[in-house]
Design an enzyme around this catalytic site. Structure first.
Site, PDB file in Angstrom:
ATOM      1  N   ASN A 100       0.878  -1.178   0.000  1.00 60.05           N
ATOM      2  CA  ASN A 100       0.000   0.000   0.000  1.00 60.05           C
ATOM      3  C   ASN A 100       0.908   1.218   0.000  1.00 60.05           C
ATOM      4  O   ASN A 100       1.448   1.610   1.054  1.00 60.05           O
ATOM      5  CB  ASN A 100      -0.915  -0.018   1.223  1.00 60.05           C
ATOM      6  CG  ASN A 100      -1.849   1.175   1.275  1.00 60.05           C
ATOM      7  OD1 ASN A 100      -1.864   2.020   0.372  1.00 60.05           O
ATOM      8  ND2 ASN A 100      -2.621   1.275   2.334  1.00 60.05           N
ATOM      9  N   ARG A 120      -2.967  -2.267  -3.091  1.00 62.13           N
ATOM     10  CA  ARG A 120      -4.164  -1.483  -2.833  1.00 62.13           C
ATOM     11  C   ARG A 120      -4.139  -0.264  -3.745  1.00 62.13           C
ATOM     12  O   ARG A 120      -3.165   0.483  -3.777  1.00 62.13           O
ATOM     13  CB  ARG A 120      -4.208  -1.022  -1.381  1.00 62.13           C
ATOM     14  CG  ARG A 120      -5.458  -0.184  -1.078  1.00 62.13           C
ATOM     15  CD  ARG A 120      -5.327   0.575   0.216  1.00 62.13           C
ATOM     16  NE  ARG A 120      -6.539   1.351   0.482  1.00 62.13           N
ATOM     17  CZ  ARG A 120      -6.582   2.390   1.290  1.00 62.13           C
ATOM     18  NH1 ARG A 120      -5.486   2.800   1.912  1.00 62.13           N
ATOM     19  NH2 ARG A 120      -7.711   3.040   1.477  1.00 62.13           N
ATOM     20  N   HIS A 164     -13.050   2.410   1.011  1.00 65.20           N
ATOM     21  CA  HIS A 164     -12.919   1.373   2.053  1.00 65.20           C
ATOM     22  C   HIS A 164     -13.663   0.101   1.655  1.00 65.20           C
ATOM     23  O   HIS A 164     -14.060  -0.697   2.520  1.00 65.20           O
ATOM     24  CB  HIS A 164     -13.466   1.858   3.404  1.00 65.20           C
ATOM     25  CG  HIS A 164     -12.759   3.037   3.989  1.00 65.20           C
ATOM     26  ND1 HIS A 164     -13.427   4.118   4.546  1.00 65.20           N
ATOM     27  CD2 HIS A 164     -11.446   3.320   4.098  1.00 65.20           C
ATOM     28  CE1 HIS A 164     -12.554   5.000   4.979  1.00 65.20           C
ATOM     29  NE2 HIS A 164     -11.332   4.548   4.715  1.00 65.20           N
ATOM     30  N   HIS A 204     -16.940   1.641   9.200  1.00 69.78           N
ATOM     31  CA  HIS A 204     -15.474   1.692   9.176  1.00 69.78           C
ATOM     32  C   HIS A 204     -15.081   3.070   9.693  1.00 69.78           C
ATOM     33  O   HIS A 204     -15.171   4.069   8.970  1.00 69.78           O
ATOM     34  CB  HIS A 204     -14.957   1.461   7.751  1.00 69.78           C
ATOM     35  CG  HIS A 204     -13.470   1.547   7.629  1.00 69.78           C
ATOM     36  ND1 HIS A 204     -12.668   0.440   7.376  1.00 69.78           N
ATOM     37  CD2 HIS A 204     -12.615   2.594   7.723  1.00 69.78           C
ATOM     38  CE1 HIS A 204     -11.409   0.819   7.320  1.00 69.78           C
ATOM     39  NE2 HIS A 204     -11.354   2.122   7.535  1.00 69.78           N
ATOM     40  N   LEU A 205     -14.647   3.127  10.945  1.00 65.61           N
ATOM     41  CA  LEU A 205     -14.411   4.401  11.604  1.00 65.61           C
ATOM     42  C   LEU A 205     -12.956   4.489  12.046  1.00 65.61           C
ATOM     43  O   LEU A 205     -12.521   3.788  12.976  1.00 65.61           O
ATOM     44  CB  LEU A 205     -15.342   4.551  12.813  1.00 65.61           C
ATOM     45  CG  LEU A 205     -16.838   4.347  12.520  1.00 65.61           C
ATOM     46  CD1 LEU A 205     -17.648   4.389  13.799  1.00 65.61           C
ATOM     47  CD2 LEU A 205     -17.333   5.384  11.512  1.00 65.61           C
ATOM     48  N   GLY A 219      -9.925   8.076   8.551  1.00 71.26           N
ATOM     49  CA  GLY A 219     -10.920   8.227   7.494  1.00 71.26           C
ATOM     50  C   GLY A 219     -12.072   7.297   7.827  1.00 71.26           C
ATOM     51  O   GLY A 219     -11.848   6.162   8.259  1.00 71.26           O
ATOM     52  N   ARG A 242     -10.728  15.652   7.795  1.00 66.94           N
ATOM     53  CA  ARG A 242     -11.608  15.927   6.659  1.00 66.94           C
ATOM     54  C   ARG A 242     -12.950  16.443   7.149  1.00 66.94           C
ATOM     55  O   ARG A 242     -13.442  16.030   8.196  1.00 66.94           O
ATOM     56  CB  ARG A 242     -11.812  14.672   5.815  1.00 66.94           C
ATOM     57  CG  ARG A 242     -10.534  14.133   5.191  1.00 66.94           C
ATOM     58  CD  ARG A 242     -10.802  12.857   4.433  1.00 66.94           C
ATOM     59  NE  ARG A 242      -9.569  12.126   4.181  1.00 66.94           N
ATOM     60  CZ  ARG A 242      -9.498  10.805   4.033  1.00 66.94           C
ATOM     61  NH1 ARG A 242     -10.602  10.074   4.094  1.00 66.94           N
ATOM     62  NH2 ARG A 242      -8.334  10.221   3.809  1.00 66.94           N
ATOM     63  N   ASP A 292      -6.966  12.845  16.798  1.00 63.80           N
ATOM     64  CA  ASP A 292      -6.953  11.515  17.415  1.00 63.80           C
ATOM     65  C   ASP A 292      -8.096  11.402  18.425  1.00 63.80           C
ATOM     66  O   ASP A 292      -8.141  12.134  19.415  1.00 63.80           O
ATOM     67  CB  ASP A 292      -5.608  11.286  18.108  1.00 63.80           C
ATOM     68  CG  ASP A 292      -5.418   9.841  18.545  1.00 63.80           C
ATOM     69  OD1 ASP A 292      -6.380   9.240  19.039  1.00 63.80           O
ATOM     70  OD2 ASP A 292      -4.295   9.316  18.403  1.00 63.80           O
ATOM     71  N   ARG A 315      -8.659   9.229  20.650  1.00 63.11           N
ATOM     72  CA  ARG A 315      -8.238   8.866  22.003  1.00 63.11           C
ATOM     73  C   ARG A 315      -7.893  10.111  22.815  1.00 63.11           C
ATOM     74  O   ARG A 315      -8.257  10.217  24.002  1.00 63.11           O
ATOM     75  CB  ARG A 315      -7.034   7.922  21.937  1.00 63.11           C
ATOM     76  CG  ARG A 315      -7.356   6.559  21.333  1.00 63.11           C
ATOM     77  CD  ARG A 315      -6.112   5.803  20.975  1.00 63.11           C
ATOM     78  NE  ARG A 315      -5.360   6.484  19.905  1.00 63.11           N
ATOM     79  CZ  ARG A 315      -4.292   5.970  19.304  1.00 63.11           C
ATOM     80  NH1 ARG A 315      -3.844   4.781  19.668  1.00 63.11           N
ATOM     81  NH2 ARG A 315      -3.673   6.643  18.351  1.00 63.11           N
ATOM     82  N   GLY A 349      -9.813   1.654  13.422  1.00 61.56           N
ATOM     83  CA  GLY A 349      -9.207   2.103  14.662  1.00 61.56           C
ATOM     84  C   GLY A 349     -10.170   2.628  15.705  1.00 61.56           C
ATOM     85  O   GLY A 349     -10.112   2.245  16.885  1.00 61.56           O
ATOM     86  N   GLY A 403     -13.700   2.507  15.460  1.00 61.76           N
ATOM     87  CA  GLY A 403     -14.816   1.578  15.605  1.00 61.76           C
ATOM     88  C   GLY A 403     -14.486   0.388  16.482  1.00 61.76           C
ATOM     89  O   GLY A 403     -15.327  -0.081  17.259  1.00 61.76           O
ATOM     90  N   GLU A 414      -7.917  -5.716   5.678  1.00 63.66           N
ATOM     91  CA  GLU A 414      -7.884  -5.420   4.249  1.00 63.66           C
ATOM     92  C   GLU A 414      -6.746  -6.158   3.554  1.00 63.66           C
ATOM     93  O   GLU A 414      -6.880  -6.585   2.404  1.00 63.66           O
ATOM     94  CB  GLU A 414      -7.745  -3.914   4.041  1.00 63.66           C
ATOM     95  CG  GLU A 414      -8.962  -3.127   4.510  1.00 63.66           C
ATOM     96  CD  GLU A 414      -8.707  -1.641   4.617  1.00 63.66           C
ATOM     97  OE1 GLU A 414      -9.088  -0.907   3.688  1.00 63.66           O
ATOM     98  OE2 GLU A 414      -8.116  -1.216   5.635  1.00 63.66           O
TER      99      GLU A 414
END
Length: 398
Positions: A7, A87, A176, A204-205, A208, A237, A279, A281, A326, A328, A380
């Site tokens: 990738n 990818r 994704h 998919h969280l 992105g 974004r 981030d 977290r 990450g 999710g 993936e």
């Protein structure tokens, strides 16, 4: 067969060496700051972590250094790479499935940079680099957009003049796709239902984020659009924005297309709202004392909640809602906030299961929940390796 999955980013190169006899990763890692100063490669090879400081002026040097590490450890004796899977972010309308890479196809990937200027050029560069170093090995492209290729036209068409959309290829493509497909398949297996008779919403969280409605194994709608900007707010974004806002920015801030793209892609989302970080977290740690951190997170959570409601309606019901990537997979707070607002659907979250740590496929719904709630770690690279093996084996058989 050993499959090398690559990738390539503009200044990075992720890799994963997969042993497809057992579908296990032998080595994975990333070369970072390619073409920049202070470059390095970090890896995990058969459970052992390593790091190498190295100036890499191009992707060829990065891949060469990665292969040197692999040849010292796992690519020994007669073990060699049998095929390389890549990818590729944008396949446009042309590529609806993975394909073996040809010279003509590589030209088309270059041309699709019109839609993905930040992604397709480095993807193509990674392919050319691998072709130089593996000249006799099959190379396969797996497209992020392919899983969404067969959405109904009313789901992918924008409300623009039809002729203009046709001329420029302006439509919802979605991204994704490899992750959404993998997670949907795993979800159906987890709840013991045939995929072709199951309705799943996959979330998919990550830095992105995208949400997809998967009806009977096919994507019927997804939150990202022509580019990965559309949908919920993300790390940097903007997500969904009234187009009038963009016209206002151009008029009052004097932004040209390049500056506007940079703003929307790099300075918005969680970072732009919170002023602290992209981030989750860090924002979750600060939300109790920082109103903007809380606002940024609740905007993301609310956005996901709205898509779940919309896609439940679009599919006339849902059997499972799955969280991956990450955020999710790791944010129990996000999952709790969303799922406790879906009680009108008969959703019941088991908070103990939700808070319990885990890195495997698992249900977090209560036994009497009308809809299954799942956390599925995405993979993936495994999906890319499977498609690469399938096409490489089919080519060898001809």
């Amino acid at each position: 067969m050993l499959i090398l999955v690559l990738n390539a980013g503009s200044s990075s190169l992720k890799f994963n060496l997969m042993d497809m006899d057992h579908e296990e990763s032998l080595a994975d890692g990333i070369a970072e700051r390619v073409g920049l100063s202070e470059g390095f490669i970090r890896w995990t090879i058969q459970g052992e972590k390593g790091r190498l400081e190295l100036e890499m002026n191009n992707h060829r040097k990065a891949l060469t250094a990665i292969l040197e590490q692999l040849h010292r450890t796992v690519l020994v004796g007669d073990r060699e790479v049998g095929a390389v899977g890549h990818r590729v972010v944008h396949g446009g309308t042309r590529f609806s499935r993975p394909e073996v890479i040809t010279p003509a196809m590589l030209v088309e990937i270059d041309e699709l940079a019109f839609y993905a200027p930040l992604h397709n050029p480095p993807n193509a560069l990674g392919i050319r680099t691998a072709q130089e170093l593996f000249p006799r090995v099959p190379q396969v492209a797996v497209f992020d957009t392919a899983f969404h290729h067969n959405m109904p036209d009313y789901a992918y068409t924008y409300g623009l003049p039809y002729e203009l959309s046709q001329k420029l290829g302006l439509r919802r493509y979605g991204f994704h796709g490899t992750s959404h497909q993998y997670v949907a398949e795993r979800t159906a297996a987890l709840i013991g239902r045939p995929l072709e008779r199951t309705k799943i919403i996959t979330c998919h969280l990550g830095n992105g984020s995208s949400i997809t409605a998967v009806k009977h194994g096919r994507s019927v709608d997804t939150s990202m659009g022509l580019t990965p900007l559309e949908g919920v707010i993300m790390g940097t974004r903007c997500g969904n924005v009234d187009p009038g806002v963009l016209a206002t920015l151009v008029e009052h801030e004097g932004l040209d297309g390049k500056a506007l793209s940079a703003l929307l892609n790099k300075k918005c989302g969680l970072l732009g709202i919170s002023g602290l970080s992209s981030d989750c977290r860090e924002l979750e740690g600060a939300m109790g004392r920082n109103k903007r951190a809380r606002l940024a997170l609740e905007m993301l959570w609310y956005g996901v909640l709205k898509y779940v409601g919309a896609y439940t309606a679009a599919m006339n019901g849902v059997d499972a809602i799955t969280f991956t990537a990450g955020i999710g997979e790791n944010s129990a707070t996000l999952r709790s906030w969303i799922c406790t607002r879906l009680t009108y659907l008969g959703v019941k979250l088991d908070e103990e299961r939700n808070r319990a740590p885990g890195k495997t496929d698992r249900l977090i719904s209560a036994p009497d929940s009308a809809i299954a709630l799942a956390v599925i770690p995405t993979n993936e690279e495994l999906m890319i390796a499977r498609e690469t093996l399938r096409l490489a084996t089919a080519g060898a058989a001809r």
